[in-house]
Write a protein that holds these residues in place. Structure first.
Motif, PDB file in Angstrom:
ATOM      1  N   ASP A  74       0.834  -1.209   0.000  1.00 56.04           N
ATOM      2  CA  ASP A  74       0.000   0.000   0.000  1.00 56.04           C
ATOM      3  C   ASP A  74       0.866   1.255   0.000  1.00 56.04           C
ATOM      4  O   ASP A  74       0.565   2.240  -0.695  1.00 56.04           O
ATOM      5  CB  ASP A  74      -0.920   0.011   1.226  1.00 56.04           C
ATOM      6  N   TYR A  75       1.936   1.217   0.772  1.00 55.35           N
ATOM      7  CA  TYR A  75       2.809   2.391   0.858  1.00 55.35           C
ATOM      8  C   TYR A  75       3.515   2.655  -0.464  1.00 55.35           C
ATOM      9  O   TYR A  75       3.535   3.785  -0.958  1.00 55.35           O
ATOM     10  CB  TYR A  75       3.832   2.204   1.984  1.00 55.35           C
ATOM     11  N   GLY A  79       1.419   5.497  -1.309  1.00 54.07           N
ATOM     12  CA  GLY A  79       1.937   6.427  -0.310  1.00 54.07           C
ATOM     13  C   GLY A  79       1.208   6.359   1.014  1.00 54.07           C
ATOM     14  O   GLY A  79       1.451   7.195   1.893  1.00 54.07           O
ATOM     15  N   GLY A  81       0.407   5.677   4.738  1.00 52.99           N
ATOM     16  CA  GLY A  81       1.285   5.483   5.883  1.00 52.99           C
ATOM     17  C   GLY A  81       2.598   6.230   5.711  1.00 52.99           C
ATOM     18  O   GLY A  81       2.740   7.115   4.868  1.00 52.99           O
ATOM     19  N   THR A  82       3.573   5.859   6.528  1.00 58.29           N
ATOM     20  CA  THR A  82       4.903   6.457   6.451  1.00 58.29           C
ATOM     21  C   THR A  82       5.941   5.357   6.319  1.00 58.29           C
ATOM     22  O   THR A  82       5.679   4.185   6.628  1.00 58.29           O
ATOM     23  CB  THR A  82       5.228   7.277   7.714  1.00 58.29           C
ATOM     24  N   LEU A  83       7.121   5.735   5.869  1.00 54.03           N
ATOM     25  CA  LEU A  83       8.192   4.756   5.699  1.00 54.03           C
ATOM     26  C   LEU A  83       8.509   4.063   7.014  1.00 54.03           C
ATOM     27  O   LEU A  83       8.633   2.830   7.066  1.00 54.03           O
ATOM     28  CB  LEU A  83       9.439   5.449   5.139  1.00 54.03           C
ATOM     29  N   VAL A  86       5.725   1.461   7.969  1.00 55.46           N
ATOM     30  CA  VAL A  86       5.666   0.212   7.212  1.00 55.46           C
ATOM     31  C   VAL A  86       6.893  -0.660   7.491  1.00 55.46           C
ATOM     32  O   VAL A  86       6.804  -1.889   7.447  1.00 55.46           O
ATOM     33  CB  VAL A  86       5.491   0.444   5.702  1.00 55.46           C
ATOM     34  N   ARG A 109       8.796   3.445  -3.686  1.00 58.46           N
ATOM     35  CA  ARG A 109       7.847   4.556  -3.548  1.00 58.46           C
ATOM     36  C   ARG A 109       8.198   5.680  -4.522  1.00 58.46           C
ATOM     37  O   ARG A 109       7.328   6.256  -5.190  1.00 58.46           O
ATOM     38  CB  ARG A 109       7.883   5.070  -2.098  1.00 58.46           C
TER      39      ARG A 109
END
Length: 400
Positions: A74-75, A79, A81-83, A86, A109
């Motif tokens: 999903d990330y 994009g 969430g945040t790095l 995840v 990403r």
């Protein structure tokens, strides 16, 4: 011998890898002989970028929890969430702490930013929701599957209500007791509730299959594939928990085999997307039967790679990775009569050798298998060379 080896070595690049095969494999697998070092992961990252840019690959999958991996996908695709989030929640086995995995997710990403959905790179875990010390509760997978069906199928067709599932599942810690890994009596897997849940998981999976045309039309192929993943994981987990309660001498061999069976199911599903790069331990990807000692017992089981190869045939490619030294773990220069010792004559940069040419170069008698003082490192078995497409050799592995 050294000159012969140098003559058949190539750079580890997409072009040289593709020359190993009569046609590009739908599933290219890259093994590693141990976990916990970033050198083979950085090599994997560079290779994946080349495969994306030169060969049209759009999916990478690694030996990590398939359900948690949905957060990473999903990330990188949207994009969400945040790095940091995840990396913490989207990987199992501590893999989110790896700097190389952080680099991979960040690059994916960035690559996807501004691209149409059809051209984005995708991430997947293909391991079951398992850790070394426990197996996850089937709560997340079963409730997600039930929710998908309840939203789009006549409620009268569902085999149970969400409330019934919740009651049968109970608290997660009844499933995740670490003692159950070695003590069958601590497992919840043969309780009356677990038995009923196995039947419900089967019925929910069958309903998902039966309503595939409607569900795909109402949602999307991606949403349907996600529901299929939850169905596989739920059934696999419940089966795994059931056999955790087994008291027979075959218990550990069965559990290791069930894990690889879950892996194989996820890999075969990913193969339907198109070409995919797979990264995991050599032992999970090899075409041969796997073996190890656990709890003082010798275990054998068919690896995920052997199962997938039986289905995909020549569309399955396997590159095994071997190390020369890993001095921070006590793995010093290999003896000259081992595969790693013969390869140690190669230059310092990682090298790719055609396994059939390597087997011919080492001669009819062949080398012996290297012994390793580090339990986590599995040297190449020379007997497996005939069932490997290529060997990636990293001469000296530094401490990260």
């Amino acid at each position: 011998m050294a000159n012969d080896i140098k003559d058949i070595a190539h750079a580890v690049e997409a072009d040289s890898i593709m020359r190993l095969f009569p046609s590009p494999p739908r599933m290219l697998t890259l093994g590693e002989p141990t976990h916990g070092v970033d050198a083979p992961l950085r090599l994997r990252n560079a290779l994946f970028r080349q495969l994306v840019e030169r060969e049209g690959y759009r999916t990478i999958t690694i030996e990590s929890d398939c359900v948690a991996g949905l957060l990473v996908d999903d990330y990188v695709t949207t994009g969400a969430g945040t790095l940091d989030e995840v990396l913490e929640r989207g990987f199992s086995h501590g893999l989110g702490a790896s700097a190389a995995n952080r680099e991979l997710v960040r690059w994916m990403r960035a690559f996807n930013d501004g691209r149409p959905a059809s051209d984005r790179v995708r991430f997947a875990g293909f391991d079951g929701p398992l850790e070394m010390a426990y197996a996850a509760s089937p709560r997340e997978t079963l409730t997600s599957l039930h929710h998908c069906l309840a939203d789009h199928v006549d409620p009268g067709l569902l085999p149970c209500t969400a409330e019934t599932l919740d009651r049968l599942l109970g608290a997660c810690d009844r499933w995740t007791d670490p003692a159950a890994m070695l003590d069958p009596s601590a497992s919840f897997g043969r309780s009356a509730e677990a038995g009923e849940l196995r039947l419900l998981a089967d019925d929910l999976g069958a309903l998902l299959d039966a309503w595939a045309p409607h569900l795909i039309a109402e949602t999307s192929r991606d949403a349907f594939d996600r529901a299929l993943l939850h169905a596989r994981a739920a059934s696999g987990l419940l089966r795994y928990h059931y056999w955790m309660a087994d008291t027979s001498p075959s218990r550990l061999a069965r559990l290791t085999g069930l894990r690889d069976q879950m892996m194989a199911g996820n890999l075969l599903a990913l193969a339907e997307r198109g070409p995919v790069l797979v990264h995991a331990h050599n032992g999970h990807l090899q075409r041969d039967i796997s073996s190890m000692r656990m709890g003082g017992l010798p275990l054998e089981w068919w690896s995920a790679g052997s199962i997938v190869h039986a289905r995909l045939g020549e569309e399955y490619g396997f590159l095994a990775t071997a190390f020369g030294t890993m001095r921070h773990q006590g793995v010093d220069i290999p003896p000259p009569d081992t595969v790693e010792g013969i390869l140690y004559a190669l230059p310092d940069e990682p090298s790719l050798v055609d396994a059939s040419e390597l087997a011919a170069a080492v001669g009819a008698t062949g080398p012996v298998q290297r012994a390793s003082p580090y339990f986590g490192y599995a040297p190449l078995d020379p007997a497996h060379l005939a069932r490997i497409d290529g060997v990636v050799f990293i001469k000296d592995v530094p401490e990260d």
